[in-house]
Write an enzyme that holds these catalytic residues in place. Structure first.
Site, mmCIF file in Angstrom:
data_model
loop_
_atom_site.group_PDB
_atom_site.id
_atom_site.type_symbol
_atom_site.label_atom_id
_atom_site.label_comp_id
_atom_site.label_asym_id
_atom_site.label_seq_id
_atom_site.Cartn_x
_atom_site.Cartn_y
_atom_site.Cartn_z
ATOM 1 N N ARG A 57 0.868 -1.213 0.080
ATOM 2 C CA ARG A 57 0.055 0.136 -0.147
ATOM 3 C C ARG A 57 0.922 1.239 0.009
ATOM 4 N NH1 ARG A 57 2.393 1.914 3.734
ATOM 5 N NH2 ARG A 57 0.794 3.704 3.614
ATOM 6 N N GLY A 58 0.277 2.323 -0.271
ATOM 7 C CA GLY A 58 1.076 3.823 -0.299
ATOM 8 C C GLY A 58 1.150 3.747 -1.821
ATOM 9 N N ARG A 100 -7.442 -0.481 -6.865
ATOM 10 C CA ARG A 100 -7.671 0.886 -5.706
ATOM 11 C C ARG A 100 -7.767 2.013 -6.917
ATOM 12 N NH1 ARG A 100 -4.308 0.993 -0.771
ATOM 13 N NH2 ARG A 100 -6.129 2.131 -0.009
ATOM 14 N N GLN A 207 -2.459 2.908 9.802
ATOM 15 C CA GLN A 207 -0.881 2.812 9.322
ATOM 16 C C GLN A 207 0.031 3.678 10.017
ATOM 17 O OE1 GLN A 207 -3.881 3.478 7.642
ATOM 18 N NE2 GLN A 207 -3.714 2.777 5.725
ATOM 19 N N ASP A 248 -2.033 10.664 -2.391
ATOM 20 C CA ASP A 248 -2.409 9.817 -3.361
ATOM 21 C C ASP A 248 -2.653 10.249 -4.872
ATOM 22 O OD1 ASP A 248 -2.801 8.516 -0.433
ATOM 23 O OD2 ASP A 248 -2.761 7.023 -1.899
ATOM 24 N N ASN A 258 -5.416 12.485 0.101
ATOM 25 C CA ASN A 258 -4.497 11.658 1.043
ATOM 26 C C ASN A 258 -5.402 11.278 1.924
ATOM 27 O OD1 ASN A 258 -1.770 10.807 1.498
ATOM 28 N ND2 ASN A 258 -1.890 11.842 3.339
ATOM 29 N N LYS A 259 -4.673 10.010 2.591
ATOM 30 C CA LYS A 259 -5.449 9.453 3.560
ATOM 31 C C LYS A 259 -6.431 10.217 4.478
ATOM 32 C CE LYS A 259 -5.000 5.631 4.419
ATOM 33 N NZ LYS A 259 -6.244 4.925 3.625
HETATM 34 O O1 MRU Z 1 -4.594 3.215 1.936
HETATM 35 P P1 MRU Z 1 -3.228 3.344 2.021
HETATM 36 O O2 MRU Z 1 -2.218 2.702 3.252
HETATM 37 O O3 MRU Z 1 -2.511 3.201 0.644
HETATM 38 O O4 MRU Z 1 -2.809 4.955 1.919
HETATM 39 C C1 MRU Z 1 -1.637 5.520 1.854
HETATM 40 C C2 MRU Z 1 -1.654 7.041 2.166
HETATM 41 O O5 MRU Z 1 -2.542 7.721 1.952
HETATM 42 C C3 MRU Z 1 -0.251 7.688 1.841
HETATM 43 O O6 MRU Z 1 -0.088 8.666 2.545
HETATM 44 C C4 MRU Z 1 -0.023 7.935 0.315
HETATM 45 O O7 MRU Z 1 -0.253 7.042 -0.634
HETATM 46 C C5 MRU Z 1 1.292 8.436 0.246
HETATM 47 S S1 MRU Z 1 2.420 7.259 0.264
HETATM 48 C C6 MRU Z 1 4.150 7.804 0.104
#
Ligand code: MRU
Length: 358
Positions: A57-58, A100, A207, A248, A258-259
């Site tokens: 993920r990320g 995703r 996370q 993202d 972003n998250k």
């Molecule tokens: O749902 P995730 O864990 O994939 O979400 C990740 C994030 O929101 C990160 O902040 C984003 O992908 C940047 S990662 C360098």
């Protein structure tokens, strides 16, 4: 004093040649920090499952996984003609694209793999397959280089003694290595700056608590875990000097997905006059989208909210649940965007980077 951080060599995803053929090897992040388990994906369907179920993920790591998924998926194709190869490639791409929706790096990487196929149309199918492996590996390597460059640019913003608040996980685990926002902190630390990190736990998938705290602990960087709702109180106390988050998908005007919870941090930072920076490679900027309203937001399984870590139920049965995995922070709350090409104000992105190929 320059410190060597061994953990920074970590890459959560690798192309690996096993005895029985190529595999995409992923560190299963859904089990961290309690179990360190690597999974060998032998087909693109397993890579897609790994992306969906957050083994990997990320945003940048998802892009690398998608590219490796394509390279892996095409290997069994027995076509002799380009047209047949391209026909069999399409469902592989579609399966990976359907995992995703928010992280644009996924689609960026799939497009890049597609362009490589089209560019080598005249070559034998077996040659195209090898080229796709090399391209996926190049995407991985370039990501680490970009992260290092972002680290160098971003570390300039950090002073020794700073307390930095971060949200979600943006470290080596979220990328091909080193990280984006957390990578900036790693670079500052490597350069001898004494920093302290406040880590939002990042409900509901945690996370921050599970992954960011793990990475910071591995690197012996001082860090304090807080619940998401504590961020405002620490800002009000005057403890936080800087906020650093990842992205993202960044729209052309700088609005940033972003998250979930990032928007709240940004609004709080503005209210307390604390600089709020987004760190992301240019592959995360989607110039085809004018503003954040158009960014697709992934809605995840309600169980992530009603249960802690999928196990202990904390809500009554049969409750209505919303679980958007991301939110969009309007550009007006963002002080700057740290990319591998430098640091930009949100409003400068289009003019300064819009025409550049990433
Ligand atoms: O749902 P995730 O864990 O994939 O979400 C990740 C994030 O929101 C990160 O902040 C984003 O992908 C940047 S990662 C360098």
């Amino acid at each position: 004093m320059r410190k060597e951080l061994e953990h920074l060599m970590l890459s959560p995803i690798e192309w690996h040649m096993a005895a029985d053929g190529p595999v995409v090897r992923m560190l299963d992040q859904s089990r961290l920090p309690h179990e360190v388990v690597w999974i060998d994906c032998r087909d693109h369907q397993t890579v897609a499952k790994g992306i969906k179920e957050l083994w990997v993920r990320g945003a940048p790591a998802i892009g690398i996984a998608a590219a490796m998924g394509v390279a892996l998926g095409v290997q069994p194709i027995r076509a002799t003609h380009y047209e047949e190869f391209a026909r069999q490639l399409k469902p592989i791409r579609d399966t990976l694209a359907a995992t995703r929706p928010t992280a644009v790096n996924l689609f960026w990487a799939l497009n890049r793999m597609n362009n490589v196929v089209q560019h080598h149309k005249g070559q034998p199918v077996e040659t195209i397959k090898s080229i796709l492996i090399k391209e996926a590996q190049a995407i991985h390597e370039e990501d680490v280089q970009r992260n290092r460059a972002m680290g160098d640019h971003g570390a300039e913003l950090i002073r020794s003694g700073d307390a930095i608040l971060t949200h979600c996980n943006t470290g080596a685990l979220a990328t091909g290595g080193h990280g984006t926002a957390l990578g900036v902190i790693f670079t500052a630390w490597e350069n001898g700056k004494q920093v302290k990190v406040f880590v939002d736990e990042t409900r509901p998938v945690l996370q921050g608590a599970r992954l960011t705290m793990w990475e910071l602990q591995q690197n012996k960087i001082p860090a304090t875990l807080i619940t998401d709702s504590m961020a405002g109180a620490f800002m009000k106390k005057g403890v936080i000097r800087l906020c650093l988050v990842g992205a993202d998908r960044i729209a052309a005007n700088g609005d940033t997905a972003n998250k979930i919870g990032t928007y709240s941090v940004a609004v709080l930072a503005k209210a307390h006059k604390i600089p709020f920076y987004v760190t992301a490679p240019t592959s995360t900027i989607d110039f085809s989208i004018a503003n954040g309203d158009k960014i697709p937001i992934e809605e995840r399984n309600p169980d992530e909210v009603t249960n802690v870590f999928g196990k202990v139920r904390i809500a009554p049965n049969n409750v209505d649940v919303a679980n958007p995995a991301f939110d969009v922070t309007p550009a007006k709350y963002i002080t700057g965007i740290i990319t591998e090409a430098g640091i930009f104000k949100p409003g400068e992105l289009k003019r300064k980077l819009g025409g550049k190929k990433t």
